[in-house]
Design a protein around this motif. Sequence first.
Motif, PDB file in Angstrom:
ATOM      1  N   UNK A 119       0.860  -1.277   0.038  1.00 41.06           N
ATOM      2  CA  UNK A 119      -0.523   0.082  -0.401  1.00 41.06           C
ATOM      3  C   UNK A 119       1.078   1.136  -0.206  1.00 41.06           C
ATOM      4  N   UNK A 120       1.840   0.926   0.757  1.00 38.87           N
ATOM      5  CA  UNK A 120       3.036   2.295   0.625  1.00 38.87           C
ATOM      6  C   UNK A 120       3.659   2.367  -0.517  1.00 38.87           C
ATOM      7  N   UNK A 121       4.226   1.407  -0.886  1.00 36.82           N
ATOM      8  CA  UNK A 121       4.366   1.469  -2.553  1.00 36.82           C
ATOM      9  C   UNK A 121       3.215   1.556  -3.513  1.00 36.82           C
ATOM     10  N   UNK A 122       2.467   1.283  -3.921  1.00 40.08           N
ATOM     11  CA  UNK A 122       1.092   1.704  -4.989  1.00 40.08           C
ATOM     12  C   UNK A 122       0.506   3.304  -4.149  1.00 40.08           C
ATOM     13  N   UNK A 123       0.784   3.131  -3.967  1.00 38.09           N
ATOM     14  CA  UNK A 123       0.628   4.926  -3.280  1.00 38.09           C
ATOM     15  C   UNK A 123       0.772   5.833  -3.756  1.00 38.09           C
ATOM     16  N   UNK A 124       2.407   5.697  -3.505  1.00 36.81           N
ATOM     17  CA  UNK A 124       4.039   6.432  -3.776  1.00 36.81           C
ATOM     18  C   UNK A 124       3.580   6.462  -5.184  1.00 36.81           C
ATOM     19  N   UNK A 125       3.410   5.565  -6.137  1.00 34.92           N
ATOM     20  CA  UNK A 125       3.750   5.617  -7.425  1.00 34.92           C
ATOM     21  C   UNK A 125       2.064   5.988  -8.180  1.00 34.92           C
TER      22      UNK A 125
END
Length: 55
Positions: A9-15
């Motif tokens: 969730x952290x990486x997908x939100x940043x992307x």
Amino acid sequence: MSKGLSLWFAVSSIVLLTACAMMISTNWLIAVGLGILSILNIGWGFIIKSKRKPS
């Protein structure tokens, strides 16, 4: 929530937010769509976190 799921969730939100920032200068409709999608992604992460919370 597991560490792997939190990382997802952290990486997908940043992307999504990075893509939204890049689209602001070229196409505002795509930028708005990506912004809404990123907000929904963050909200979905909070929903999953609260449902997996041990009682």
